[in-house]
Design a protein around this motif. Structure first.
Motif, PDB file in Angstrom:
ATOM      1  N   LEU A   1      -1.257  10.340   3.548  1.00  0.00           N
ATOM      2  CA  LEU A   1      -0.226   9.377   3.929  1.00  0.00           C
ATOM      3  C   LEU A   1      -0.234   8.176   2.990  1.00  0.00           C
ATOM      4  CD1 LEU A   1       1.953   8.617   6.019  1.00  0.00           C
ATOM      5  CD2 LEU A   1       0.141   7.539   7.364  1.00  0.00           C
ATOM      6  N   VAL A   2      -1.434   7.692   2.634  1.00  0.00           N
ATOM      7  CA  VAL A   2      -1.550   6.594   1.680  1.00  0.00           C
ATOM      8  C   VAL A   2      -0.997   7.016   0.325  1.00  0.00           C
ATOM      9  CG1 VAL A   2      -3.182   5.130   0.430  1.00  0.00           C
ATOM     10  CG2 VAL A   2      -3.507   5.551   2.871  1.00  0.00           C
ATOM     11  N   SER A   3      -1.334   8.229  -0.085  1.00  0.00           N
ATOM     12  CA  SER A   3      -0.831   8.732  -1.360  1.00  0.00           C
ATOM     13  C   SER A   3       0.691   8.847  -1.360  1.00  0.00           C
ATOM     14  CB  SER A   3      -1.462  10.098  -1.659  1.00  0.00           C
ATOM     15  OG  SER A   3      -0.960  10.647  -2.847  1.00  0.00           O
ATOM     16  N   GLU A   4       1.256   9.290  -0.232  1.00  0.00           N
ATOM     17  CA  GLU A   4       2.710   9.429  -0.129  1.00  0.00           C
ATOM     18  C   GLU A   4       3.392   8.065  -0.238  1.00  0.00           C
ATOM     19  OE1 GLU A   4       6.108  10.773   3.129  1.00  0.00           O
ATOM     20  OE2 GLU A   4       3.973  11.128   3.538  1.00  0.00           O
TER      21      GLU A   4
ATOM     22  N   VAL B   1       1.579   5.065  -7.678  1.00  0.00           N
ATOM     23  CA  VAL B   1       0.614   5.997  -7.085  1.00  0.00           C
ATOM     24  C   VAL B   1      -0.406   5.172  -6.308  1.00  0.00           C
ATOM     25  CG1 VAL B   1       0.884   7.835  -8.793  1.00  0.00           C
ATOM     26  CG2 VAL B   1      -0.767   6.000  -9.209  1.00  0.00           C
ATOM     27  N   ALA B   2      -1.119   5.821  -5.400  1.00  0.00           N
ATOM     28  CA  ALA B   2      -2.104   5.107  -4.591  1.00  0.00           C
ATOM     29  C   ALA B   2      -3.163   6.078  -4.095  1.00  0.00           C
ATOM     30  CB  ALA B   2      -1.428   4.414  -3.403  1.00  0.00           C
ATOM     31  N   HIS B   3      -4.308   5.535  -3.757  1.00  0.00           N
ATOM     32  CA  HIS B   3      -5.374   6.328  -3.133  1.00  0.00           C
ATOM     33  C   HIS B   3      -6.003   5.504  -2.022  1.00  0.00           C
ATOM     34  CE1 HIS B   3      -7.603   3.952  -6.160  1.00  0.00           C
ATOM     35  NE2 HIS B   3      -8.593   3.983  -5.274  1.00  0.00           N
ATOM     36  N   CYS B   4      -6.688   6.176  -1.118  1.00  0.00           N
ATOM     37  CA  CYS B   4      -7.314   5.540   0.034  1.00  0.00           C
ATOM     38  C   CYS B   4      -8.713   5.043  -0.332  1.00  0.00           C
ATOM     39  CB  CYS B   4      -7.383   6.538   1.191  1.00  0.00           C
ATOM     40  SG  CYS B   4      -8.060   5.856   2.697  1.00  0.00           S
TER      41      CYS B   4
END
Length: 314
Positions: free
Chosen positions: A239-242, A250-253
């Motif tokens: 969900l964080v990546s989305e 872009v993102a990561h948890c």
């Protein structure tokens, strides 16, 4: 402990139920289990345990009067057979098993309380999470410990962008909530259910988000508060990546914390330094009271998450 609880057998008889602990990040649930059981064994063996059985022997020549002697049996002495309470004597299970990278509330059942953890798990209680993400990097497994897969700029991302995406995700899940219940969203039945509160999905394998909002934004980091059901860690990380992709980055948890499971919250959780017999017994009593006051936590009789009278009280 008091004189009443110095009897290990009495303490063992009441050591049944569920208790609330705080699992730190980076610790495997099996390590938590072995640590708690080891502490319980240690504390129980420090109480007044059963004394060694007596050994009766008949001594003397058989053609004369023989004497009967009674003494402690070395075959039953703790120095020979080991402690009275061993790890194999305990049963322990989790109602919500948090993976290694997650921290927060974890409900454990000991001895006959393991049956209660199964009921809590089947009830699919709502969970409250605090999830942190970092913009600009996509990583393996969508978590901070994975290697970097992709980089992107994040300085153009504003808090309003994340707020709009969170609102869209929540709206989509609320719509899906009715579809998964098998009820026409335009029907009177759907209206009546919605008036009573949130709806429980019929399929326990479908993740449903009831609330998601950004509570802190300090780029490139952002923090989400999520209320959901039927989720797992992989779903939260994806969900964080989305969200990262939907804000054109872009993102990561980087952090996952479960702050509440049903009515069990982080305020009443036992820290690792309190995983001992006395604190666990106190937590068992406290959790028993919470379940007694909220019986629908283990026995669901309706499609809504809580009964109508509970909603009215809130």
């Amino acid at each position: 402990m008091t004189a009443y609880t110095r009897n290990a057998q009495l303490v063992w008889n009441v050591l049944n139920g569920v208790f609330n602990i705080y699992k730190p990040s980076g610790v495997h649930p099996l390590t938590v289990r072995s640590t708690i059981i080891s502490n319980l064994c240690r504390d129980l063996n420090e109480l007044d345990v059963r004394p060694p059985m007596e050994h009766v022997s008949i001594e003397g020549p058989t053609n004369k009067e023989m004497r009967v002697t009674v003494r402690n049996s070395y075959a039953d002495h703790p120095l020979v057979v080991g402690p009275r309470y061993l790890p194999d004597n305990f049963k322990m299970a989790f109602a919500n098993k948090l993976p290694v990278e997650a921290s927060g509330v974890m409900i454990c059942g000991v001895n006959s309380g393991t049956a209660l953890t199964y009921k809590l798990k089947q009830a699919c209680l709502t969970k409250f999470y605090r999830v942190k993400g970092i913009l600009g990097q996509a990583r393996v497994d969508n978590y901070i410990t994975g290697s970097i897969l992709e980089k992107a700029t994040w300085k153009k991302v504003k808090r309003g962008n994340i707020d709009r995406i969170c609102a869209a995700v929540q709206a989509a899940h609320q719509k899906k909530m009715f579809e998964n219940s098998g009820i026409d969203i335009q029907s009177q039945e759907a209206f009546d259910l919605a008036a009573k509160g949130l709806i429980r999905p019929a399929d326990q394998q479908i993740p449903t988000i009831y609330s998601i909002k950004c509570v802190d934004f300090k780029p490139p980091e952002f923090t989400l508060e999520i209320v959901c059901i039927n989720e797992d860690n992989e779903y939260l990380k994806s969900l964080v990546s989305e969200i990262g992709y939907r804000v054109k980055s872009v993102a990561h948890c980087s952090y996952i914390q479960c702050s509440q499971f049903g009515h069990f919250n982080v305020k009443n959780s036992l820290l690792s330094k309190h995983w001992d017999l006395q604190n666990i017994l106190d937590s068992v009593s406290q959790c028993h009271r919470i379940i007694k006051e909220n019986p629908y936590m283990i026995k669901q009789e309706h499609a809504n998450l809580v009964p109508a009278q509970a909603v009215a009280q809130q």
